[in-house]
Write an enzyme that holds these catalytic residues in place. Structure first.
Site, PDB file in Angstrom:
ATOM      1  N   ALA A 282       0.827  -1.210   0.000  1.00  0.00           N
ATOM      2  CA  ALA A 282       0.000   0.000   0.000  1.00  0.00           C
ATOM      3  C   ALA A 282       0.859   1.257   0.000  1.00  0.00           C
ATOM      4  CB  ALA A 282      -0.937  -0.008   1.209  1.00  0.00           C
TER       5      ALA A 282
ATOM      6  N   GLY B 184      -1.343 -15.030  -3.849  1.00  0.00           N
ATOM      7  CA  GLY B 184      -1.546 -14.195  -5.020  1.00  0.00           C
ATOM      8  C   GLY B 184      -2.585 -13.114  -4.787  1.00  0.00           C
TER       9      GLY B 184
ATOM     10  N   ARG C  44     -11.648 -18.746   4.649  1.00  0.00           N
ATOM     11  CA  ARG C  44     -10.623 -19.003   5.653  1.00  0.00           C
ATOM     12  C   ARG C  44     -11.177 -19.156   7.065  1.00  0.00           C
ATOM     13  NH1 ARG C  44      -5.908 -14.770   3.629  1.00  0.00           N
ATOM     14  NH2 ARG C  44      -5.298 -15.972   1.788  1.00  0.00           N
TER      15      ARG C  44
END
Length: 384
Positions: A25, A58, A290
């Protein structure tokens, strides 16, 4: 109370933009701003020591003609337990291909197959849409960004500089509510430096080191979130911590992640006796989101009194494993685990801070001149 004149002395460092944090970021922002702004990137360790380089699997983006933005958005809303902000989700999903293309122009060597980007699959996704660089995507992206930043004249890197606090008008007794800069501790000289800029961007990552078991590096201590809170910004959803289901369980493998793409390519989760347990927990099996998989593993470990469970990808050919997961294969082999023949011992570990400093879709916080981006921000994208 100190005045502006006593704070901003001749020794003050002046820039157009201050960016705290040197992950994906922060460095992306620096490169995008550098053509017109003098940018300082302040990071508390070496520039490469953040979480970005640890990311394996990814980046999700709609790339195939068999996929769609609507499908990606729907998957995200499901994974976020219905608590994602729809506008933020749409903004990120629809701009993801453009972001991938920008990284390609910088030189990120994404894996290809047949002249096209190779797309793998991860939990929570209904299609193959994970663009990657084998199993070390973060490291490749980070390496490329650092190379670009280091050769950009308008960007100055301040490594080994720790954020102490933000400087705001109210702290100086001045009217309004605006961020004017920050204090940072220079670890080399043990001196606190003053930085002034009309715009400050917090990109310090999350707070994973609150937990004993985490996939995060030691730098993930929530510095930017805490500084923004002290300055008067709202924080949101800090109770939502994403746990990655499969962190390698080994006494000599601190925080080593076993990429979700291993499950995306057919990896099965097993109990110590070899029983596959995800069918009893979710119809999506190992490709459930997840949090679902992590809770299932936690349940089975507590129920059986196990130290870990196992992730088995040994049914794939050795050549496939070495091509798609070269780093995981090599690291496990160093520790005596041949993943082409043996299952991998894994446990869940704290992974991603879904909450953070409340920010809008432009990164703006409650304080003028102060922005929060990346894992430091809470835009509503991640939900629960």
């Amino acid at each position: 109370m100190p005045s502006r004149d006593t704070i901003f002395t001749p020794a003050t460092l002046h820039f157009d933009v201050l960016i705290v944090g040197s992950g994906l970021a922060g460095l992306s922002s620096a490169l995008l701003l550098a053509p017109t702004q003098r940018v300082a990137v302040i990071t508390k360790r070496a520039v490469a020591e953040g979480s970005t380089g640890w990311a394996q699997g990814g980046i999700a983006a709609v790339w195939s003609k068999d996929d769609s933005f609507d499908a990606h958005i729907a998957d995200t809303l499901v994974a976020g337990a219905g608590l994602c902000d729809l506008a933020a989700t749409r903004r990120v999903v629809e701009n993801a291909p453009q972001a991938i293309a920008w990284l390609q122009t910088l030189g990120v060597p994404f894996s290809e197959e047949g002249g096209q980007l190779h797309l793998t699959r991860e939990g929570g996704h209904s299609a193959r849409r994970i663009v990657h660089v084998t199993d070390a995507t973060g490291a490749a992206v980070q390496r490329t960004l650092i190379e670009q930043v280091q050769k950009t004249p308008n960007i100055t890197l301040f490594e080994q500089h720790t954020l102490v606090d933000l400087i705001t008008t109210d702290k100086l007794g001045l009217p309004g509510k605006r961020c004017l800069g920050l204090y940072a501790l220079d670890e080399a000289t043990d001196q606190v430096l003053t930085f002034e800029a009309p715009q400050t961007i917090l990109a310090t990552g999350g707070a994973g080191k609150v937990y004993l078991f985490t996939t995060n590096p030691d730098t993930a201590t929530g510095d930017g979130i805490a500084a923004a809170w002290r300055a008067g910004c709202r924080v949101q959803n800090m109770e939502f911590i994403q746990f990655h289901p499969t962190c390698l369980y080994h006494p000599h493998a601190k925080s080593f992640l076993i990429s979700e793409a291993v499950r995306g390519e057919g990896g099965r989760l097993l109990l110590p006796d070899g029983t596959r347990f995800m069918p009893a927990h979710d119809a999506r099996l190992e490709l459930a989101p997840r949090d679902v998989v992590a809770r299932a593993i936690d349940f089975e470990m507590k129920k059986g009194g196990f130290d870990c469970v196992y992730l088995d990808i040994s049914h794939q050919p050795l050549s496939f494993l070495q091509e798609h997961f070269p780093n995981i294969y090599a690291r496990c082999l160093e520790l005596g685990i041949d993943i082409s023949k043996q299952p991998i011992p894994v446990v869940p570990a704290a992974h991603y801070t879904c909450g953070g400093v409340l920010a809008d879709l432009e990164g703006r916080t409650d304080i003028d001149g102060l922005y929060a981006i990346g894992e430091t921000a809470c835009s509503g994208l991640h939900g629960a």
